[in-house]
Scaffold this motif. Structure first.
Motif, PDB file in Angstrom:
ATOM      1  N   SER A 149       0.963  -1.302   0.067  1.00 53.80           N
ATOM      2  CA  SER A 149      -0.063   0.006   0.009  1.00 53.80           C
ATOM      3  C   SER A 149       0.907   1.251   0.029  1.00 53.80           C
ATOM      4  CB  SER A 149      -0.877   0.100   1.399  1.00 53.80           C
ATOM      5  OG  SER A 149      -1.735  -1.112   1.151  1.00 53.80           O
ATOM      6  N   PHE A 150       1.943   1.167   0.818  1.00 47.49           N
ATOM      7  CA  PHE A 150       3.021   2.455   0.848  1.00 47.49           C
ATOM      8  C   PHE A 150       3.308   2.795  -0.634  1.00 47.49           C
ATOM      9  CE2 PHE A 150       7.346   4.018   0.908  1.00 47.49           C
ATOM     10  CZ  PHE A 150       7.074   5.341   1.423  1.00 47.49           C
ATOM     11  N   LEU A 151       4.052   1.825  -1.280  1.00 51.06           N
ATOM     12  CA  LEU A 151       4.695   1.615  -2.467  1.00 51.06           C
ATOM     13  C   LEU A 151       3.591   2.199  -3.445  1.00 51.06           C
ATOM     14  CD1 LEU A 151       7.280  -1.166  -2.462  1.00 51.06           C
ATOM     15  CD2 LEU A 151       7.718   1.367  -2.240  1.00 51.06           C
ATOM     16  N   GLN A 152       2.324   1.718  -3.401  1.00 49.27           N
ATOM     17  CA  GLN A 152       1.465   2.106  -4.379  1.00 49.27           C
ATOM     18  C   GLN A 152       1.222   3.532  -4.261  1.00 49.27           C
ATOM     19  OE1 GLN A 152      -2.162  -0.266  -4.198  1.00 49.27           O
ATOM     20  NE2 GLN A 152      -3.395   1.522  -4.414  1.00 49.27           N
ATOM     21  N   ASN A 153       1.037   3.963  -3.093  1.00 48.39           N
ATOM     22  CA  ASN A 153       0.513   5.482  -2.962  1.00 48.39           C
ATOM     23  C   ASN A 153       1.628   6.323  -3.307  1.00 48.39           C
ATOM     24  OD1 ASN A 153      -2.324   4.899  -2.229  1.00 48.39           O
ATOM     25  ND2 ASN A 153      -1.566   4.308  -0.152  1.00 48.39           N
ATOM     26  N   PHE A 154       2.672   5.784  -2.809  1.00 46.54           N
ATOM     27  CA  PHE A 154       3.905   6.916  -3.039  1.00 46.54           C
ATOM     28  C   PHE A 154       4.202   7.083  -4.360  1.00 46.54           C
ATOM     29  CE2 PHE A 154       8.591   7.367  -3.723  1.00 46.54           C
ATOM     30  CZ  PHE A 154       8.526   8.672  -3.135  1.00 46.54           C
ATOM     31  N   GLY A 155       4.180   5.801  -5.345  1.00 45.31           N
ATOM     32  CA  GLY A 155       4.298   5.781  -6.739  1.00 45.31           C
ATOM     33  C   GLY A 155       3.192   6.513  -7.464  1.00 45.31           C
ATOM     34  N   LEU A 156       1.650   6.578  -6.933  1.00 44.99           N
ATOM     35  CA  LEU A 156       0.721   7.277  -7.519  1.00 44.99           C
ATOM     36  C   LEU A 156       1.175   8.848  -7.085  1.00 44.99           C
ATOM     37  CD1 LEU A 156      -2.200   7.674  -8.687  1.00 44.99           C
ATOM     38  CD2 LEU A 156      -2.899   7.362  -6.425  1.00 44.99           C
ATOM     39  N   THR A 214      -8.856   3.982  -7.249  1.00 46.31           N
ATOM     40  CA  THR A 214      -8.570   3.069  -6.139  1.00 46.31           C
ATOM     41  C   THR A 214      -8.301   3.675  -4.783  1.00 46.31           C
ATOM     42  OG1 THR A 214      -7.166   1.818  -7.873  1.00 46.31           O
ATOM     43  CG2 THR A 214      -6.631   1.400  -5.455  1.00 46.31           C
ATOM     44  N   GLU A 215      -7.773   4.919  -4.669  1.00 43.66           N
ATOM     45  CA  GLU A 215      -7.639   5.785  -3.590  1.00 43.66           C
ATOM     46  C   GLU A 215      -9.067   6.173  -2.943  1.00 43.66           C
ATOM     47  OE1 GLU A 215      -6.722   8.527  -0.698  1.00 43.66           O
ATOM     48  OE2 GLU A 215      -7.652   8.987  -2.395  1.00 43.66           O
ATOM     49  N   ALA A 216      -9.952   6.622  -4.060  1.00 42.05           N
ATOM     50  CA  ALA A 216     -11.266   6.905  -3.485  1.00 42.05           C
ATOM     51  C   ALA A 216     -11.982   5.668  -2.824  1.00 42.05           C
ATOM     52  CB  ALA A 216     -11.968   7.615  -4.704  1.00 42.05           C
ATOM     53  N   LEU A 217     -11.852   4.587  -3.152  1.00 43.18           N
ATOM     54  CA  LEU A 217     -12.603   3.486  -2.966  1.00 43.18           C
ATOM     55  C   LEU A 217     -12.102   3.187  -1.329  1.00 43.18           C
ATOM     56  CD1 LEU A 217     -14.587   1.185  -3.656  1.00 43.18           C
ATOM     57  CD2 LEU A 217     -12.838  -0.274  -4.402  1.00 43.18           C
ATOM     58  N   MET A 267      11.369  10.464 -15.954  1.00 39.96           N
ATOM     59  CA  MET A 267      12.029   9.488 -15.220  1.00 39.96           C
ATOM     60  C   MET A 267      11.250   9.504 -13.742  1.00 39.96           C
ATOM     61  SD  MET A 267      14.457   7.457 -14.573  1.00 39.96           S
ATOM     62  CE  MET A 267      15.402   6.331 -13.208  1.00 39.96           C
ATOM     63  N   LEU A 268      11.105  10.549 -13.190  1.00 42.41           N
ATOM     64  CA  LEU A 268      10.138  10.332 -11.848  1.00 42.41           C
ATOM     65  C   LEU A 268       8.802   9.894 -12.098  1.00 42.41           C
ATOM     66  CD1 LEU A 268      11.246  13.710 -10.358  1.00 42.41           C
ATOM     67  CD2 LEU A 268      11.765  11.614  -9.586  1.00 42.41           C
ATOM     68  N   ARG A 269       8.365  10.316 -13.297  1.00 46.09           N
ATOM     69  CA  ARG A 269       6.848   9.981 -13.410  1.00 46.09           C
ATOM     70  C   ARG A 269       6.784   8.417 -13.871  1.00 46.09           C
ATOM     71  NH1 ARG A 269       4.781  13.148 -18.444  1.00 46.09           N
ATOM     72  NH2 ARG A 269       5.610  11.346 -19.777  1.00 46.09           N
ATOM     73  N   GLU A 270       7.649   8.008 -14.711  1.00 43.55           N
ATOM     74  CA  GLU A 270       7.522   6.315 -15.059  1.00 43.55           C
ATOM     75  C   GLU A 270       7.936   5.684 -13.956  1.00 43.55           C
ATOM     76  OE1 GLU A 270       6.772   5.057 -17.899  1.00 43.55           O
ATOM     77  OE2 GLU A 270       5.955   6.945 -18.265  1.00 43.55           O
ATOM     78  N   PHE A 271       8.909   6.202 -12.964  1.00 37.89           N
ATOM     79  CA  PHE A 271       9.295   5.255 -11.698  1.00 37.89           C
ATOM     80  C   PHE A 271       8.308   5.246 -10.842  1.00 37.89           C
ATOM     81  CE2 PHE A 271      11.118   5.446  -7.325  1.00 37.89           C
ATOM     82  CZ  PHE A 271      11.919   4.464  -7.315  1.00 37.89           C
ATOM     83  N   GLY A 272       7.437   6.497 -10.648  1.00 33.92           N
ATOM     84  CA  GLY A 272       6.258   6.412  -9.700  1.00 33.92           C
ATOM     85  C   GLY A 272       5.072   5.278 -10.373  1.00 33.92           C
ATOM     86  N   LEU A 273       4.943   5.481 -11.662  1.00 34.98           N
ATOM     87  CA  LEU A 273       3.860   4.693 -12.519  1.00 34.98           C
ATOM     88  C   LEU A 273       4.153   3.106 -12.319  1.00 34.98           C
ATOM     89  CD1 LEU A 273       1.530   4.171 -14.229  1.00 34.98           C
ATOM     90  CD2 LEU A 273       2.971   4.484 -16.307  1.00 34.98           C
ATOM     91  N   ALA A 274       5.669   2.834 -12.576  1.00 42.13           N
ATOM     92  CA  ALA A 274       6.048   1.428 -12.249  1.00 42.13           C
ATOM     93  C   ALA A 274       5.868   0.742 -11.022  1.00 42.13           C
ATOM     94  CB  ALA A 274       7.554   1.242 -12.560  1.00 42.13           C
ATOM     95  N   PHE A 316       3.376   1.940  -8.912  1.00 44.66           N
ATOM     96  CA  PHE A 316       2.169   2.033  -8.638  1.00 44.66           C
ATOM     97  C   PHE A 316       1.609   0.662  -9.268  1.00 44.66           C
ATOM     98  CE2 PHE A 316      -1.910   2.796 -10.627  1.00 44.66           C
ATOM     99  CZ  PHE A 316      -2.964   2.873  -9.745  1.00 44.66           C
ATOM    100  N   LEU A 317       1.806   0.222 -10.550  1.00 44.07           N
ATOM    101  CA  LEU A 317       1.327  -0.708 -11.393  1.00 44.07           C
ATOM    102  C   LEU A 317       1.896  -2.031 -10.892  1.00 44.07           C
ATOM    103  CD1 LEU A 317       1.721   0.456 -15.060  1.00 44.07           C
ATOM    104  CD2 LEU A 317      -0.278   0.514 -13.889  1.00 44.07           C
ATOM    105  N   ALA A 318       2.918  -2.109 -10.292  1.00 41.63           N
ATOM    106  CA  ALA A 318       3.433  -3.239  -9.808  1.00 41.63           C
ATOM    107  C   ALA A 318       2.764  -3.672  -8.608  1.00 41.63           C
ATOM    108  CB  ALA A 318       4.911  -3.247  -9.357  1.00 41.63           C
TER     109      ALA A 318
END
Length: 564
Positions: free
Chosen positions: A66-73, A151-154, A445-452, A454-456
């Motif tokens: 959950s932390f890595l998902q939200n931080f990436g988002l 996902t965050e709203a749910l 770079m920052l955007r794709e790192f965060g997206l990766a 989040f998606l993972a």
């Protein structure tokens, strides 16, 4: 072999978590490069790699996921906001209003079709139906930030203590056909409206010839207008009513850099730079074009490209700096993000701009020192602005506000808050002395790192239940409903744009790609056209529609759960 077993299966091990994410992200990136009939899914394959890992039991602690998902988002949407912020409000000017309204029409119809299918087709009484359909909506329009926001709203409205349904499962069902469906719908518009690509290109070229873009135009003029005799540069500019830069003047064999109070006389030769559209009006007032070899004149002049890297220059207009009267030089052109712009006195400088300065060598050196002209400085991202902006975005996103029909106050959350703040900082940060410049490569770079990340994370979470849901459940239903959500709005708005508003087909292609925030569709449009019309259409609607996709994905969850 205990070390290998711990690395693979000990979910409490940091090494296991890093190993898991590395494998999932690497595998997803490599699989995303595979083309299917010329179309690739790109980094979104990280989601499917995560689902595969989760299905076979490779996971991590829920709190870590959950932390890595939200931080990436947060990283992802904030960098998107910085990217679209400078052009967000500009996109409403001139023809952009029509394109943005049509793009909003596509977005609204996407939601309408989704709601109709949800109430008519989905199993009643199943609490997973709504999260799945919201995921299908995000996948159908290939909008990953919307998936994160939903996902965050749910998590805000789902009953405490109960497992939260994975919206990513619906997203994964709809995304592949969403990418294909956008391109198929774009091609269908062409045949429905009987469009010939050659005619569309010729139309664009004809329009460009009739209405040239505002770009720098340089010419040497001989002063023949007696009304100019003895008048200063500023007086002449007021008489003409058009802005221009006079970088050199030849008077009685002597070359100088004109200042605001420099007087012109009949017979002088002037080196003028102006907007291309203003060239004829200026020529008609001052005099005809002439030929002067400025490089062989007695005063040594240099022309130098200087990079704006001094933070204090960020947001200042060219008129404020009085280059001609104070420094004795002329700034004729600006290069910004690959575009050539005329140095209008009201144009605001941004860090990273390249300005073309003409004048004596010592004066040009002084301007270079003033502007910074240190490329190395741009290589260091402004982390203070990034993290301060994220901090303000999280605070703003945590503020509750009431929505009619929703029983409890809601928030913009970790997606909406940073997005709104990033857009505002990207557009108005210079007024508060905030250096918002982030190089394109650093932002990406920052955007794709965060997206990766989040998606993972959401893939690993969804993997455990994905196969039973899709294969043994209603997966096929979610696939075809997603295809309808993708195709129907594009066909309706695309035909309307052509028949009612007479838009060029290549502009429509960019409109469709931008309204679905779909890079593969833009790539297909660019391959189909030898003009920049698709890219212009895409960039015009992308800022607003990206913002709306993220906000509305949240509101759908919050409102529907509020009335249910």
């Amino acid at each position: 072999m205990n070390w290998l077993e711990q690395l693979l299966f000990d979910t409490n091990s940091i090494a296991h978590v890093v190993f898991l994410y590395t494998i999932v992200i690497s595998l997803g990136i490599y699989l995303g490069k595979i083309n299917f009939f010329g179309i690739s899914l790109g980094g979104t394959f990280i989601l499917f790699a995560g689902i595969l890992a989760g299905h076979f039991g490779f996971t991590a602690p829920v709190s870590t996921l959950s932390f890595l998902q939200n931080f990436g988002l947060i990283l992802f949407v904030y960098c998107i906001g910085l990217q679209v912020g400078p052009g967000f409000f500009e996109s409403f000017k001139k023809g952009g209003v029509t394109l943005n309204l049509l793009a909003c029409g596509i977005g609204a119809l996407n939601m309408v079709v989704m709601l109709i299918l949800y109430f008519c087709v989905c199993p009643t009484g199943d609490p997973r139906s709504l999260p799945m359909m919201v995921g299908v909506l995000c996948g159908a329009v290939t909008n990953t930030p919307g998936l994160g926001a939903a996902t965050e709203a749910l998590s805000q409205v789902w009953p405490k203590g109960q497992p939260i349904p994975q919206i990513a499962e619906g997203y994964a069902c709809a995304y592949p056909l969403g990418v294909v469906g956008i391109i198929m719908a774009t091609i269908s518009i062409r045949y429905l409206c009987r469009i010939r690509l050659k005619d569309e290109e010729e139309e664009i070229l004809a329009q460009q010839a009739e209405n040239p873009h505002v770009k720098p135009h340089k010419m040497t003029l001989k002063v023949t207008n007696a009304a100019m005799d003895g008048k200063t540069l500023f007086q002449v500019r007021d008489f003409v009513g058009r802005y221009y830069v006079c970088s050199r003047a030849l008077h009685e064999g002597h070359v100088s850099i004109p200042k605001g109070d420099t007087k012109f006389y009949v017979g002088d030769r002037l080196l003028i730079t102006c907007a291309e559209d203003d060239a004829e009006a200026i020529k008609a007032f001052i005099g005809p074009e002439d030929v002067v070899d400025w490089e062989t004149q007695e005063v040594p002049m240099v022309s130098r490209s200087i990079v704006v890297t001094q933070p204090k220059m960020n947001g200042k207009t060219f008129g404020e700096l009085h280059f001609g009267s104070i420094y004795g030089v002329s700034v004729t052109r600006i290069s910004r993000s690959g575009m050539k712009l005329f140095a209008d006195r009201n144009l605001r400088m941004q860090l990273g701009d390249k300005i073309l300065v003409v004048g004596p060598e010592d004066a040009v050196e002084r301007v270079a020192a003033l502007m910074g002209n240190s490329v190395k400085r741009l290589n260091h991202p402004n982390l203070v602005t990034i993290f301060v902006g994220i901090l303000v975005g999280i605070i703003f996103g945590s503020m509750p506000f009431a929505i009619p029909g929703v029983p409890t106050p809601v928030t913009l959350g970790l997606a909406g808050g940073p997005l709104v703040v990033a857009i505002l900082i990207g557009r108005f940060g210079y007024k508060f002395r905030l250096v918002t410049y982030v190089s394109t490569s650093a932002n990406f770079m920052l955007r794709e790192f965060g997206l990766a990340l989040f998606l993972a994370s959401i893939g690993i979470k969804a993997g455990e239940h994905f196969v039973p849901t899709v294969v043994a459940g209603d997966g096929l239903m979610y696939v075809w409903t997603g295809f309808l959500i993708t195709v129907l709005p594009i066909l309706i708005i695309g035909v309307l744009a052509r028949v009612r508003f007479k838009l060029n087909y290549f502009t429509i292609m960019g409109l469709v790609a931008g309204s679905t925030t779909d890079p593969p569709a833009l790539a297909f449009a660019n391959q189909s056209s030898n003009t920049d019309a698709p890219a212009v259409g895409y960039s015009t609607v992308y800022p607003l529609i990206m913002f709306l996709r993220i906000i509305t994905a949240q509101l759908i969850v919050l409102i529907l759960y509020g009335v249910s």
